[in-house]
Enzyme design. Structure first.
Site, PDB file in Angstrom:
ATOM      1  N   THR A   1     -18.906  48.321  21.040  1.00 19.29           N
ATOM      2  CA  THR A   1     -18.365  47.565  19.925  1.00 19.29           C
ATOM      3  C   THR A   1     -17.626  46.243  20.358  1.00 19.29           C
ATOM      4  OG1 THR A   1     -16.702  49.354  19.916  1.00 19.29           O
ATOM      5  CG2 THR A   1     -18.311  49.278  17.844  1.00 19.29           C
TER       6      THR A   1
ATOM      7  N   GLU B   1     -19.569  53.289  21.548  1.00 19.43           N
ATOM      8  CA  GLU B   1     -20.363  52.616  20.402  1.00 19.43           C
ATOM      9  C   GLU B   1     -20.666  51.213  20.552  1.00 19.43           C
ATOM     10  OE1 GLU B   1     -22.365  54.124  18.221  1.00 19.43           O
ATOM     11  OE2 GLU B   1     -21.897  56.078  18.456  1.00 19.43           O
TER      12      GLU B   1
ATOM     13  N   ALA C   1     -16.326  36.412  25.289  1.00 24.60           N
ATOM     14  CA  ALA C   1     -15.446  35.922  24.288  1.00 24.60           C
ATOM     15  C   ALA C   1     -15.331  34.383  24.361  1.00 24.60           C
ATOM     16  CB  ALA C   1     -14.302  36.530  24.296  1.00 24.60           C
TER      17      ALA C   1
ATOM     18  N   LYS D   1     -32.674  48.050  22.222  1.00 22.93           N
ATOM     19  CA  LYS D   1     -31.792  49.305  22.147  1.00 22.93           C
ATOM     20  C   LYS D   1     -32.135  49.635  20.774  1.00 22.93           C
ATOM     21  CE  LYS D   1     -27.109  50.879  21.536  1.00 22.93           C
ATOM     22  NZ  LYS D   1     -25.696  50.442  21.654  1.00 22.93           N
TER      23      LYS D   1
ATOM     24  N   GLY E   1     -13.444  32.187  29.855  1.00 21.22           N
ATOM     25  CA  GLY E   1     -14.555  31.892  29.998  1.00 21.22           C
ATOM     26  C   GLY E   1     -15.505  32.909  30.040  1.00 21.22           C
TER      27      GLY E   1
ATOM     28  N   VAL F   1      -4.807  28.042  34.216  1.00 19.81           N
ATOM     29  CA  VAL F   1      -3.661  27.595  33.203  1.00 19.81           C
ATOM     30  C   VAL F   1      -2.573  28.309  33.886  1.00 19.81           C
ATOM     31  CG1 VAL F   1      -2.698  28.036  30.930  1.00 19.81           C
ATOM     32  CG2 VAL F   1      -5.090  27.482  31.178  1.00 19.81           C
TER      33      VAL F   1
ATOM     34  N   ALA G   1     -24.301  46.914  26.262  1.00 21.00           N
ATOM     35  CA  ALA G   1     -25.043  47.345  25.066  1.00 21.00           C
ATOM     36  C   ALA G   1     -24.295  46.886  23.850  1.00 21.00           C
ATOM     37  CB  ALA G   1     -24.837  48.855  25.042  1.00 21.00           C
TER      38      ALA G   1
HETATM   39  P1  FAD Z   1     -12.932  38.480  30.435  1.00 16.58           P
HETATM   40  O1  FAD Z   1     -14.280  38.869  30.636  1.00 16.58           O
HETATM   41  O2  FAD Z   1     -11.621  39.081  30.903  1.00 16.58           O
HETATM   42  O3  FAD Z   1     -12.818  36.943  30.409  1.00 16.58           O
HETATM   43  C1  FAD Z   1     -11.354  36.286  30.679  1.00 16.58           C
HETATM   44  C2  FAD Z   1     -11.611  35.033  31.016  1.00 16.58           C
HETATM   45  O4  FAD Z   1     -10.128  34.222  31.096  1.00 16.58           O
HETATM   46  C3  FAD Z   1     -12.129  34.696  32.300  1.00 16.58           C
HETATM   47  O5  FAD Z   1     -13.035  33.551  32.116  1.00 16.58           O
HETATM   48  C4  FAD Z   1     -11.030  34.177  33.199  1.00 16.58           C
HETATM   49  O6  FAD Z   1     -11.437  33.364  34.228  1.00 16.58           O
HETATM   50  C5  FAD Z   1     -10.143  33.442  32.023  1.00 16.58           C
HETATM   51  N1  FAD Z   1      -8.814  33.491  32.352  1.00 16.58           N
HETATM   52  C6  FAD Z   1      -7.930  34.373  32.771  1.00 16.58           C
HETATM   53  N2  FAD Z   1      -6.788  33.936  33.081  1.00 16.58           N
HETATM   54  C7  FAD Z   1      -6.772  32.504  33.165  1.00 16.58           C
HETATM   55  C8  FAD Z   1      -5.916  31.443  33.391  1.00 16.58           C
HETATM   56  N3  FAD Z   1      -4.777  31.658  33.724  1.00 16.58           N
HETATM   57  N4  FAD Z   1      -6.793  30.337  33.342  1.00 16.58           N
HETATM   58  C9  FAD Z   1      -7.754  30.206  32.896  1.00 16.58           C
HETATM   59  N5  FAD Z   1      -8.488  31.103  32.632  1.00 16.58           N
HETATM   60  C10 FAD Z   1      -8.098  32.252  32.726  1.00 16.58           C
HETATM   61  N6  FAD Z   1     -18.651  45.553  25.084  1.00 16.58           N
HETATM   62  C11 FAD Z   1     -19.827  45.640  24.246  1.00 16.58           C
HETATM   63  O7  FAD Z   1     -19.894  45.298  23.557  1.00 16.58           O
HETATM   64  N7  FAD Z   1     -20.952  46.664  24.790  1.00 16.58           N
HETATM   65  C12 FAD Z   1     -20.475  47.452  25.925  1.00 16.58           C
HETATM   66  O8  FAD Z   1     -21.265  48.125  26.429  1.00 16.58           O
HETATM   67  C13 FAD Z   1     -19.371  47.088  26.576  1.00 16.58           C
HETATM   68  N8  FAD Z   1     -19.006  47.840  27.919  1.00 16.58           N
HETATM   69  C14 FAD Z   1     -17.625  47.972  28.253  1.00 16.58           C
HETATM   70  C15 FAD Z   1     -17.340  48.658  29.401  1.00 16.58           C
HETATM   71  C16 FAD Z   1     -16.145  48.711  29.803  1.00 16.58           C
HETATM   72  C17 FAD Z   1     -15.748  49.264  31.013  1.00 16.58           C
HETATM   73  C18 FAD Z   1     -15.131  47.727  29.530  1.00 16.58           C
HETATM   74  C19 FAD Z   1     -13.550  47.447  30.041  1.00 16.58           C
HETATM   75  C20 FAD Z   1     -15.434  46.582  28.184  1.00 16.58           C
HETATM   76  C21 FAD Z   1     -16.896  46.865  27.837  1.00 16.58           C
HETATM   77  N9  FAD Z   1     -17.107  46.090  26.419  1.00 16.58           N
HETATM   78  C22 FAD Z   1     -18.282  46.314  26.134  1.00 16.58           C
HETATM   79  C23 FAD Z   1     -16.296  44.963  26.225  1.00 16.58           C
HETATM   80  C24 FAD Z   1     -16.523  43.589  26.737  1.00 16.58           C
HETATM   81  O9  FAD Z   1     -16.773  43.845  28.300  1.00 16.58           O
HETATM   82  C25 FAD Z   1     -15.665  42.685  26.332  1.00 16.58           C
HETATM   83  O10 FAD Z   1     -15.487  42.576  25.023  1.00 16.58           O
HETATM   84  C26 FAD Z   1     -16.355  41.101  26.748  1.00 16.58           C
HETATM   85  O11 FAD Z   1     -16.682  41.003  27.999  1.00 16.58           O
HETATM   86  C27 FAD Z   1     -15.186  40.224  26.348  1.00 16.58           C
HETATM   87  O12 FAD Z   1     -14.518  40.064  27.613  1.00 16.58           O
HETATM   88  P2  FAD Z   1     -13.374  38.542  27.388  1.00 16.58           P
HETATM   89  O13 FAD Z   1     -14.170  37.406  27.410  1.00 16.58           O
HETATM   90  O14 FAD Z   1     -12.418  38.709  26.189  1.00 16.58           O
HETATM   91  O15 FAD Z   1     -12.500  38.862  28.637  1.00 16.58           O
END
Ligand code: FAD
Length: 500
Positions: free
Chosen positions: A342, A340, A18, A78, A15, A183, A50
């Protein structure tokens, strides 16, 4: 048509940004039962502030009111990125959104600018012709107070946590089921298909299609289905980030600020309630302690903050973004340092590609192949574009030397060869970045080709020079006609009336 093979149930695991982007988008576009399960105690990565202009379409496609979206996400506008101390120290260049002046007789302005420079008739830098850069530098907005955007090609800075909360509300109000549980087990059939997932409260849930949005760990795609991660850390050498929050800056500029550091780079992103600030760095060149110290000094803090967030970054991409009945999104599918902005874009791209290639329960191999090829292309283009920034830098510190002495991918070598010889930038229709983005980086980092496009010589250059002046004048005039970004933000977020 036999409808027994239709995808009826989708389970999204995770959650973060993504997971909730997927839930809201698929609920809008598919008549399936969608459930999202997220852990009550595994935190989201919580950064991702961003974005790229494509997010405007995402917001519109979900039927959201942009002003409401801005308010809910504490968002600011932006118009591009300002790179300070990147090419050299005390040097600044821009990557603005949108065209830089546009085309003249079907040829990008870059080539006319280059001819003018060669003839010593143009002292400007290339992005002086960009409306977005002109506005951003002057602190001006791209829309009038109370009006719609008059300049297309802009993006948002937003609070990632607030975005996920808002999309959660949108998705659940449209029927997405929200489950809170860890999970504990993902049961696969040994042939690339997930059979069900088991939660820590004993419940088992099965679905026709699973979306792995569990972040860097890739709980489904990697841990259960064993899909390998292609590691790119030998190409992009930053592997850590440390993030702090600074008080809001009422005089916020509509741009992301990037500043080169000793062993990486620092971002500063204005939101309405704070300024996000983080240091992306290489742990081979800087300790965690040194990184936080450098970041604190940069931010003008008297002492190092105690609540800084430290993140390990796993640079690379999934070998197969989609495998069997599981599609990975977000950090579970890959990661390229956020230079950038992305990350969110690549989630959006994956959702669009999934909709184009939406399967029945057989999850046809050709559809998987198509999806995987399109996502691989997007990731590789992004990697090359980010790497280009480092490769062109002339900084001499050990980190910067190492960052440009990596083995370049063939795709980037070919791109550079073509540009160096002819000035051409060829991008596919579905490219992440348009040709002008490449021109901004090449010109900003003073990499100029042997020659310009020969078609430029077919156009009367006296007329061209007049046109170039007109473009610059029109950009300057726009400054006078558009409000200050800070005033627009006050009006938008606080409902405050201002004179312009
Ligand atoms: P996460 O945010 O890690 O979410 C994972 C989810 O999975 C959480 O809800 C967690 O509770 C759940 N989960 C994990 N294990 C379990 C389990 N066993 N059971 C149930 N649920 C579970 N992107 C941009 O577009 N612009 C930016 O400026 C940018 N800056 C960034 C800076 C940094 C330093 C980093 C590391 C990333 C950045 N990103 C940026 C990328 C962006 O943060 C991610 O693409 C975005 O937050 C997507 O994260 P996610 O949802 O894939 O994962």
């Amino acid at each position: 048509m036999d409808d027994t093979n239709q995808i009826r149930r989708i389970l999204i695991v995770g959650g973060g940004t993504a997971g909730w982007m997927a839930a809201a988008y698929l609920q809008k576009h598919c008549r399936c039962q969608i459930a999202l399960v997220e852990s009550p105690n595994v935190p989201t990565v919580g950064v991702g502030e961003a974005t790229l202009p494509a997010l405007i379409d995402f917001v519109a496609e979900l039927g959201l009111d942009e002003d409401e979206f801005m308010r809910r996400c504490h968002a600011t506008y932006k118009l591009g990125i300002q790179f300070q101390d990147w090419f050299q120290t005390q040097h600044c260049f821009w990557h603005p959104f949108g065209v830089v002046g546009g085309e003249i007789d079907g040829v990008d302005l870059f080539h006319y600018w280059l001819k003018g420079r060669r003839l010593q008739r143009d002292e400007s830098v290339y992005t002086d012709y960009s409306l977005q850069r002109t506005l951003a530098e002057a602190g001006r907005a791209h829309r009038r107070i109370g009006g719609k955007a008059v300049v297309r090609n802009y993006a948002y800075h937003l609070d990632a946590g607030a975005l996920a909360d808002y999309l959660k509300e949108v998705a659940t109000s449209q029927g997405v089921r929200h489950l809170l549980a860890n999970v504990e087990e993902v049961v696969a059939d040994g042939q690339d298909r997930i059979r069900y997932v088991r939660f820590d409260d004993g419940r088992q849930v099965d679905a026709d299609l699973y979306l792995d949005c569990t972040g860097f760990q890739g709980l489904l795609i990697e841990q259960a289905l064993g899909d390998p991660y292609l590691d790119w850390s030998d190409t992009l050498i930053c592997d850590r980030a440390v993030v702090i929050r600074l008080p809001a800056n009422p005089r916020m500029m509509p741009c992301t600020e990037v500043t080169g550091g000793r062993a990486g780079w620092i971002w500063r992103i204005p939101l309405t309630h704070r300024v996000g600030c983080g240091y992306v760095y290489s742990s081979r060149h800087l300790s965690d302690e040194e990184a936080l110290m450098e970041l604190s000094q940069f931010a003008g803090l008297a002492q190092m903050p105690h609540d800084a967030k430290r993140l390990m970054m796993r640079v690379g991409r999934r070998a197969h973004f989609w495998k069997g009945n599981c599609v990975s999104l977000g950090l579970a599918s890959g990661f390229i340092e956020p230079l950038e902005s992305t990350g969110i874009f690549l989630i959006q791209r994956a959702l669009e590609c999934l909709l184009d290639a939406f399967p029945d329960t057989s999850c046809s191999q050709p559809l998987q192949k198509l999806f995987n090829a399109r996502m691989a292309e997007a990731y590789e283009e992004t990697r090359d574009f980010v790497l280009l920034h480092y490769y062109l830098s002339q900084r001499r510190d050990p980190f910067w030397e190492d960052a440009r002495q990596v083995a370049l991918p063939d795709s980037l070598v070919e791109r550079l060869e073509l540009f160096d010889d002819t000035g051409a930038v060829i991008v596919p229709a579905a490219a992440v970045f348009p040709a002008t983005s490449f021109y901004s980086i090449y010109a900003g980092e003073e990499r100029l080709p042997r020659t310009y496009n020969p078609r430029v010589d077919l156009t009367d250059f006296g007329q061209v020079c007049k046109l170039l002046d007109q473009i610059k004048n029109a950009n300057q005039n726009a400054i006078a006609q558009l409000p200050r970004h800070q005033d627009l933000m006050r009006w938008l977020h606080e409902g405050e009336a201002t004179s312009r």
